[in-house]
Design a protein around this motif. Sequence first.
Motif, mmCIF file in Angstrom:
data_model
loop_
_atom_site.group_PDB
_atom_site.id
_atom_site.type_symbol
_atom_site.label_atom_id
_atom_site.label_comp_id
_atom_site.label_asym_id
_atom_site.label_seq_id
_atom_site.Cartn_x
_atom_site.Cartn_y
_atom_site.Cartn_z
ATOM 1 N N PRO A 56 3.299 -12.545 -8.024
ATOM 2 C CA PRO A 56 1.938 -12.147 -7.627
ATOM 3 C C PRO A 56 1.955 -11.099 -6.513
ATOM 4 N N ALA A 57 1.264 -10.006 -6.750
ATOM 5 C CA ALA A 57 1.196 -8.930 -5.766
ATOM 6 C C ALA A 57 -0.111 -8.175 -5.941
ATOM 7 N N ALA A 58 -0.594 -7.634 -4.840
ATOM 8 C CA ALA A 58 -1.733 -6.718 -4.870
ATOM 9 C C ALA A 58 -1.208 -5.359 -4.445
ATOM 10 N N CYS A 59 -1.194 -4.416 -5.363
ATOM 11 C CA CYS A 59 -0.631 -3.097 -5.107
ATOM 12 C C CYS A 59 -1.754 -2.071 -5.011
ATOM 13 N N TYR A 60 -1.737 -1.321 -3.927
ATOM 14 C CA TYR A 60 -2.772 -0.321 -3.666
ATOM 15 C C TYR A 60 -2.103 1.015 -3.362
ATOM 16 N N SER A 61 -2.923 2.033 -3.154
ATOM 17 C CA SER A 61 -2.398 3.321 -2.708
ATOM 18 C C SER A 61 -3.469 4.021 -1.888
ATOM 19 N N GLY A 62 -3.023 4.970 -1.076
ATOM 20 C CA GLY A 62 -3.959 5.721 -0.243
ATOM 21 C C GLY A 62 -3.275 6.939 0.352
ATOM 22 N N GLY A 63 -4.052 7.722 1.074
ATOM 23 C CA GLY A 63 -3.515 8.926 1.689
ATOM 24 C C GLY A 63 -4.153 9.192 3.032
ATOM 25 N N VAL A 64 -3.919 10.375 3.541
ATOM 26 C CA VAL A 64 -4.550 10.795 4.792
ATOM 27 C C VAL A 64 -5.626 11.847 4.527
ATOM 28 N N GLU A 65 -5.716 12.307 3.275
ATOM 29 C CA GLU A 65 -6.787 13.196 2.839
ATOM 30 C C GLU A 65 -7.245 12.737 1.459
ATOM 31 N N VAL A 66 -8.530 12.874 1.180
ATOM 32 C CA VAL A 66 -9.063 12.505 -0.130
ATOM 33 C C VAL A 66 -9.116 13.743 -1.014
ATOM 34 N N THR A 67 -8.503 13.659 -2.178
ATOM 35 C CA THR A 67 -8.541 14.763 -3.146
ATOM 36 C C THR A 67 -9.005 14.189 -4.483
ATOM 37 N N ALA A 68 -8.071 13.949 -5.392
ATOM 38 C CA ALA A 68 -8.336 13.297 -6.673
ATOM 39 C C ALA A 68 -7.000 12.895 -7.272
ATOM 40 N N PHE A 69 -7.031 11.893 -8.125
ATOM 41 C CA PHE A 69 -5.843 11.519 -8.904
ATOM 42 C C PHE A 69 -5.581 12.702 -9.825
ATOM 43 N N ASN A 70 -4.486 13.416 -9.591
ATOM 44 C CA ASN A 70 -4.237 14.672 -10.286
ATOM 45 C C ASN A 70 -4.201 14.468 -11.796
ATOM 46 N N GLU A 71 -4.892 15.352 -12.512
ATOM 47 C CA GLU A 71 -4.995 15.196 -13.961
ATOM 48 C C GLU A 71 -3.642 15.287 -14.660
ATOM 49 N N ARG A 72 -2.702 16.016 -14.073
ATOM 50 C CA ARG A 72 -1.360 16.098 -14.661
ATOM 51 C C ARG A 72 -0.671 14.729 -14.581
ATOM 52 N N ALA A 73 -0.881 14.045 -13.460
ATOM 53 C CA ALA A 73 -0.297 12.712 -13.292
ATOM 54 C C ALA A 73 -0.988 11.708 -14.211
ATOM 55 N N VAL A 74 -2.296 11.858 -14.370
ATOM 56 C CA VAL A 74 -3.025 10.999 -15.314
ATOM 57 C C VAL A 74 -2.472 11.186 -16.711
ATOM 58 N N ASN A 103 0.863 -1.178 0.000
ATOM 59 C CA ASN A 103 0.000 0.000 0.000
ATOM 60 C C ASN A 103 0.901 1.230 0.000
ATOM 61 N N PHE A 104 0.918 1.948 -1.124
ATOM 62 C CA PHE A 104 1.770 3.125 -1.277
ATOM 63 C C PHE A 104 1.011 4.341 -0.747
ATOM 64 N N ILE A 105 1.609 5.021 0.220
ATOM 65 C CA ILE A 105 0.889 6.059 0.960
ATOM 66 C C ILE A 105 1.568 7.415 0.813
#
Length: 204
Positions: free
Chosen positions: A73-91, A46-48
């Motif tokens: 085999p791996a399950a890769c996730y991500s999360g934070g401490v505040e909810v915003t959005a997947f930044n459009e620049r990163a997309v 879980n990448f934080i």
Amino acid sequence: MLLPELNLTVEQAKALSIPVVRREVLQVLIDYVQSKVDAGEDLVLNFICTHNSRRSQFSQIWAQTASDYFGIPAACYSGGVEVTAFNERAVGSIKRAGFRVTKKGEVNPKYFVFHSDDAEPIVAFSKLFDDPINRANRFAAVMTCAHADENCPFIPGAESRIPVRYEDPKAFDDTAEEASKYDERSLQIAAEMFYVFSQIRSTK
């Protein structure tokens, strides 16, 4: 079988040299992954990062792609401490890297990220690190930014906490260097995640 444009980016990432200081940082993650593989246990990462909008998203996407590429085999996730959005620049950057991306919703939309024609999509959106979509226990919390690492002294359910910090491309938002700096950070993360999984010895 990676998508053609993505395969070119991956070859570029694999050709990058990983500095010794970064190899030392990544060795902790390599050791964790290897221990799970050796034990035959589920590997959950879980990448934080604080907002789960840039670095942690890059890390989840590239780690899942690398694990699939090397057959670990791996399950890769991500999360934070505040909810915003997947930044459009990163997309935009992952699209330029060669991923196929579809979008659902407008407020904190979900992005379905494909690295091949036959793999399940990686679901990317901003969320708390303990969101139900993420595994709640026996995972490694990989801390990708200093703020989250320093301000989250305890991550419930994590059996290991591994700092792998990256500089934030947000510093270049709305500048002439914006796209190139996002792509540079994405490629660095790609190179490091592919390096990590290339070091894993399969027990098969």
